[in-house]
Design an enzyme around this catalytic site. Structure first.
Site, PDB file in Angstrom:
ATOM      1  N   ASP A  42      13.289   3.827  11.033  1.00 21.01           N
ATOM      2  CA  ASP A  42      12.539   2.902  11.880  1.00 21.01           C
ATOM      3  C   ASP A  42      11.511   3.780  12.586  1.00 21.01           C
ATOM      4  O   ASP A  42      11.875   4.573  13.467  1.00 21.01           O
ATOM      5  CB  ASP A  42      13.463   2.208  12.884  1.00 21.01           C
ATOM      6  CG  ASP A  42      12.692   1.269  13.801  1.00 21.01           C
ATOM      7  OD1 ASP A  42      11.437   1.330  13.818  1.00 21.01           O
ATOM      8  OD2 ASP A  42      13.340   0.477  14.518  1.00 21.01           O
ATOM      9  N   VAL A  43      10.235   3.656  12.184  1.00 20.16           N
ATOM     10  CA  VAL A  43       9.218   4.589  12.684  1.00 20.16           C
ATOM     11  C   VAL A  43       8.967   4.464  14.185  1.00 20.16           C
ATOM     12  O   VAL A  43       8.325   5.327  14.775  1.00 20.16           O
ATOM     13  CB  VAL A  43       7.874   4.447  11.924  1.00 20.16           C
ATOM     14  CG1 VAL A  43       8.026   4.816  10.463  1.00 20.16           C
ATOM     15  CG2 VAL A  43       7.283   3.048  12.102  1.00 20.16           C
ATOM     16  N   SER A  78      -0.356  -7.760  -0.364  1.00 25.24           N
ATOM     17  CA  SER A  78       0.811  -7.070   0.194  1.00 25.24           C
ATOM     18  C   SER A  78       1.740  -8.085   0.853  1.00 25.24           C
ATOM     19  O   SER A  78       1.368  -9.249   1.026  1.00 25.24           O
ATOM     20  CB  SER A  78       0.379  -6.058   1.252  1.00 25.24           C
ATOM     21  OG  SER A  78       0.010  -6.738   2.426  1.00 25.24           O
ATOM     22  N   LYS A 103      -4.097  -1.175  15.725  1.00 24.30           N
ATOM     23  CA  LYS A 103      -4.845  -0.452  14.694  1.00 24.30           C
ATOM     24  C   LYS A 103      -6.007   0.340  15.313  1.00 24.30           C
ATOM     25  O   LYS A 103      -6.338   1.441  14.856  1.00 24.30           O
ATOM     26  CB  LYS A 103      -5.346  -1.408  13.610  1.00 24.30           C
ATOM     27  CG  LYS A 103      -4.213  -1.994  12.764  1.00 24.30           C
ATOM     28  CD  LYS A 103      -3.509  -0.901  11.957  1.00 24.30           C
ATOM     29  CE  LYS A 103      -2.437  -1.419  11.038  1.00 24.30           C
ATOM     30  NZ  LYS A 103      -1.835  -0.363  10.190  1.00 24.30           N
ATOM     31  N   ASN A 111       2.130   4.752   7.328  1.00 24.13           N
ATOM     32  CA  ASN A 111       1.671   3.466   6.796  1.00 24.13           C
ATOM     33  C   ASN A 111       2.557   2.286   7.186  1.00 24.13           C
ATOM     34  O   ASN A 111       2.157   1.142   7.027  1.00 24.13           O
ATOM     35  CB  ASN A 111       1.574   3.585   5.265  1.00 24.13           C
ATOM     36  CG  ASN A 111       1.302   2.261   4.609  1.00 24.13           C
ATOM     37  OD1 ASN A 111       0.194   1.749   4.676  1.00 24.13           O
ATOM     38  ND2 ASN A 111       2.334   1.682   4.005  1.00 24.13           N
ATOM     39  N   VAL A 135      -5.685  -6.793   1.508  1.00 26.92           N
ATOM     40  CA  VAL A 135      -5.118  -6.233   0.288  1.00 26.92           C
ATOM     41  C   VAL A 135      -3.835  -6.992  -0.016  1.00 26.92           C
ATOM     42  O   VAL A 135      -3.078  -7.341   0.895  1.00 26.92           O
ATOM     43  CB  VAL A 135      -4.810  -4.720   0.494  1.00 26.92           C
ATOM     44  CG1 VAL A 135      -3.990  -4.164  -0.649  1.00 26.92           C
ATOM     45  CG2 VAL A 135      -6.105  -3.938   0.647  1.00 26.92           C
ATOM     46  N   TYR A 192      -2.378  -6.970  16.834  1.00 24.27           N
ATOM     47  CA  TYR A 192      -2.543  -6.138  15.632  1.00 24.27           C
ATOM     48  C   TYR A 192      -3.799  -5.269  15.755  1.00 24.27           C
ATOM     49  O   TYR A 192      -3.769  -4.059  15.480  1.00 24.27           O
ATOM     50  CB  TYR A 192      -2.629  -7.047  14.412  1.00 24.27           C
ATOM     51  CG  TYR A 192      -2.676  -6.328  13.085  1.00 24.27           C
ATOM     52  CD1 TYR A 192      -1.548  -5.688  12.580  1.00 24.27           C
ATOM     53  CD2 TYR A 192      -3.846  -6.306  12.326  1.00 24.27           C
ATOM     54  CE1 TYR A 192      -1.590  -5.040  11.347  1.00 24.27           C
ATOM     55  CE2 TYR A 192      -3.890  -5.659  11.094  1.00 24.27           C
ATOM     56  CZ  TYR A 192      -2.754  -5.037  10.607  1.00 24.27           C
ATOM     57  OH  TYR A 192      -2.796  -4.394   9.397  1.00 24.27           O
ATOM     58  N   SER A 221      -7.259  -0.321   9.671  1.00 27.14           N
ATOM     59  CA  SER A 221      -7.453  -1.701   9.225  1.00 27.14           C
ATOM     60  C   SER A 221      -8.884  -2.121   9.525  1.00 27.14           C
ATOM     61  O   SER A 221      -9.536  -1.539  10.403  1.00 27.14           O
ATOM     62  CB  SER A 221      -6.505  -2.630   9.982  1.00 27.14           C
ATOM     63  OG  SER A 221      -6.823  -3.994   9.717  1.00 27.14           O
ATOM     64  N   ILE A 259       0.838  -1.205   0.000  1.00 26.84           N
ATOM     65  CA  ILE A 259       0.000   0.000   0.000  1.00 26.84           C
ATOM     66  C   ILE A 259       0.873   1.256   0.000  1.00 26.84           C
ATOM     67  O   ILE A 259       0.565   2.238  -0.687  1.00 26.84           O
ATOM     68  CB  ILE A 259      -0.923  -0.013   1.246  1.00 26.84           C
ATOM     69  CG1 ILE A 259      -1.977  -1.119   1.100  1.00 26.84           C
ATOM     70  CG2 ILE A 259      -1.558   1.351   1.465  1.00 26.84           C
ATOM     71  CD1 ILE A 259      -2.725  -1.435   2.396  1.00 26.84           C
TER      72      ILE A 259
HETATM   73  P1  ADP Z   1       1.144  -2.784   3.372  1.00 22.17           P
HETATM   74  O1  ADP Z   1       0.784  -3.141   1.982  1.00 22.17           O
HETATM   75  O2  ADP Z   1       0.001  -2.857   4.332  1.00 22.17           O
HETATM   76  O3  ADP Z   1       1.860  -1.446   3.403  1.00 22.17           O
HETATM   77  P2  ADP Z   1       3.644  -4.252   3.547  1.00 22.17           P
HETATM   78  O4  ADP Z   1       4.113  -5.352   4.398  1.00 22.17           O
HETATM   79  O5  ADP Z   1       3.759  -4.427   2.070  1.00 22.17           O
HETATM   80  O6  ADP Z   1       2.136  -3.929   3.930  1.00 22.17           O
HETATM   81  O7  ADP Z   1       4.376  -2.926   3.944  1.00 22.17           O
HETATM   82  C1  ADP Z   1       4.781  -2.622   5.212  1.00 22.17           C
HETATM   83  C2  ADP Z   1       6.038  -1.794   5.044  1.00 22.17           C
HETATM   84  O8  ADP Z   1       6.418  -1.251   6.294  1.00 22.17           O
HETATM   85  C3  ADP Z   1       7.213  -2.634   4.538  1.00 22.17           C
HETATM   86  O9  ADP Z   1       7.796  -2.001   3.412  1.00 22.17           O
HETATM   87  C4  ADP Z   1       8.155  -2.671   5.723  1.00 22.17           C
HETATM   88  O10 ADP Z   1       9.517  -2.719   5.362  1.00 22.17           O
HETATM   89  C5  ADP Z   1       7.808  -1.370   6.423  1.00 22.17           C
HETATM   90  N1  ADP Z   1       8.165  -1.367   7.843  1.00 22.17           N
HETATM   91  C6  ADP Z   1       7.982  -2.371   8.747  1.00 22.17           C
HETATM   92  N2  ADP Z   1       8.447  -2.005   9.942  1.00 22.17           N
HETATM   93  C7  ADP Z   1       8.922  -0.737   9.820  1.00 22.17           C
HETATM   94  C8  ADP Z   1       9.524   0.184  10.699  1.00 22.17           C
HETATM   95  N3  ADP Z   1       9.728  -0.112  11.993  1.00 22.17           N
HETATM   96  N4  ADP Z   1       9.886   1.390  10.218  1.00 22.17           N
HETATM   97  C9  ADP Z   1       9.680   1.697   8.918  1.00 22.17           C
HETATM   98  N5  ADP Z   1       9.130   0.876   8.038  1.00 22.17           N
HETATM   99  C10 ADP Z   1       8.743  -0.336   8.470  1.00 22.17           C
END
Ligand code: ADP
Length: 264
Positions: free
Chosen positions: A72-73, A200, A169, A99, A198, A165, A152, A27
């Site tokens: 890293d968010v 992903s 959310k 996201n 979705v 989860y 979600s 997404i």
């Molecule tokens: P969606 O389609 O719901 O976005 P994905 O798994 O394709 O699901 O995307 C989640 C994204 O978030 C991935 O690209 C992943 O690398 C990223 N992600 C996961 N943890 C972190 C984090 N701590 N900080 C930044 N990005 C992250």
């Protein structure tokens, strides 16, 4: 931000700088690409730097403007740096899509404290930190802003094995309302988009954890009244609408993009 004018055109993002976290896949990547096509300069931010760079390269190759950021968010210093670096590269940030996310699918009784903490830290804390630092940034620059957080179906409806989860959310959806109320007078809008199932990486890892992935996908599709799983682009369209000035009177909303899942 200027007020949106009713228009028959696609809501545009010209002149805006927008960050999409988790922008390296699914997404987030679809949202980054669509925002760029609609005229935004896009900060593609992800913990997986290589995937963020890939999406940035695609956007640039298509004639758009983008930068790749590693973040890293769940880490406050990272989030502050992500916004500062994007502003330096692309101009003041007036849009943020929080996201980035992780999913844990485990029965409540088997969910560990580590599972719980990881979900809450990346999903809920990540959104909180993004909102906090974007509001600070907008204030510093005297600008309005639009934030969209990824919710979600799990925020609104129970599903098997989603305790951590769903809690993360649910927190995001309520945080969204809180921020909308607190910052509306400053021209900062905050909304959430609630995807159903979705296609992903998150979904693939869930399906992969099931005994029969194809059967699990069929079962999942059947829970959505439209009878299928969604595409990331269908969620990206809602994200970009809420970022645009055309949504200028919408704040605190949770827009479900779930094929009717939460309607029935
Ligand atoms: P969606 O389609 O719901 O976005 P994905 O798994 O394709 O699901 O995307 C989640 C994204 O978030 C991935 O690209 C992943 O690398 C990223 N992600 C996961 N943890 C972190 C984090 N701590 N900080 C930044 N990005 C992250």
């Amino acid at each position: 931000m200027r007020q949106g004018q009713p228009s028959v055109q696609t809501p545009q993002l010209d002149g805006r700088t927008v960050i999409v976290t988790g922008g390296g896949s699914g997404i987030g990547a679809a949202t980054a690409r669509l925002a760029a096509r609609r005229g935004a300069a896009v900060g593609v931010a992800d913990i997986d730097r290589a995937s963020a760079e890939e999406v940035r390269d695609e956007i640039v190759a298509a004639g758009g403007t983008a930068a790749a950021l590693s973040v890293d968010v769940s880490q406050e210093a990272d989030v502050a740096r992500m916004i500062a670096e994007t502003a330096e590269a692309l101009g003041p940030v007036t849009g943020l899509v929080n996201n980035a996310g992780v999913i844990v699918t485990r029965a409540l009784v088997d969910t560990t404290v580590e599972d719980w903490d990881r979900c809450l830290q990346v999903n809920a804390r990540g959104a909180f930190l993004g909102c906090k630092h974007l509001v600070r940034h907008a204030r510093e620059h005297g600008l309005g802003a639009a934030i969209v957080n990824t919710g979600s179906i799990s925020a609104l409806a129970g599903q098997d094995g989603q305790a951590a989860y769903a809690a993360s959310k649910g927190a995001i959806v309520q945080l969204t309302r809180q921020i909308a109320g607190e910052h509306a007078a400053e021209g900062i809008r905050c909304n959430s988009v609630g995807p159903g199932s979705v296609r992903s990486a998150v979904l693939d890892s869930f399906l992969g954890s099931q005994e029969d992935p194809a059967a699990a996908e069929q079962t999942l599709a059947a829970t959505h009244p439209v009878g299928r799983i969604g595409d990331p682009e269908e969620v990206a369209a809602a994200m970009c609408f809420l970022l645009a000035d055309e949504a200028s009177f919408i704040t605190g909303a949770n827009l479900q993009v779930d094929g009717g899942y939460t309607a029935v």
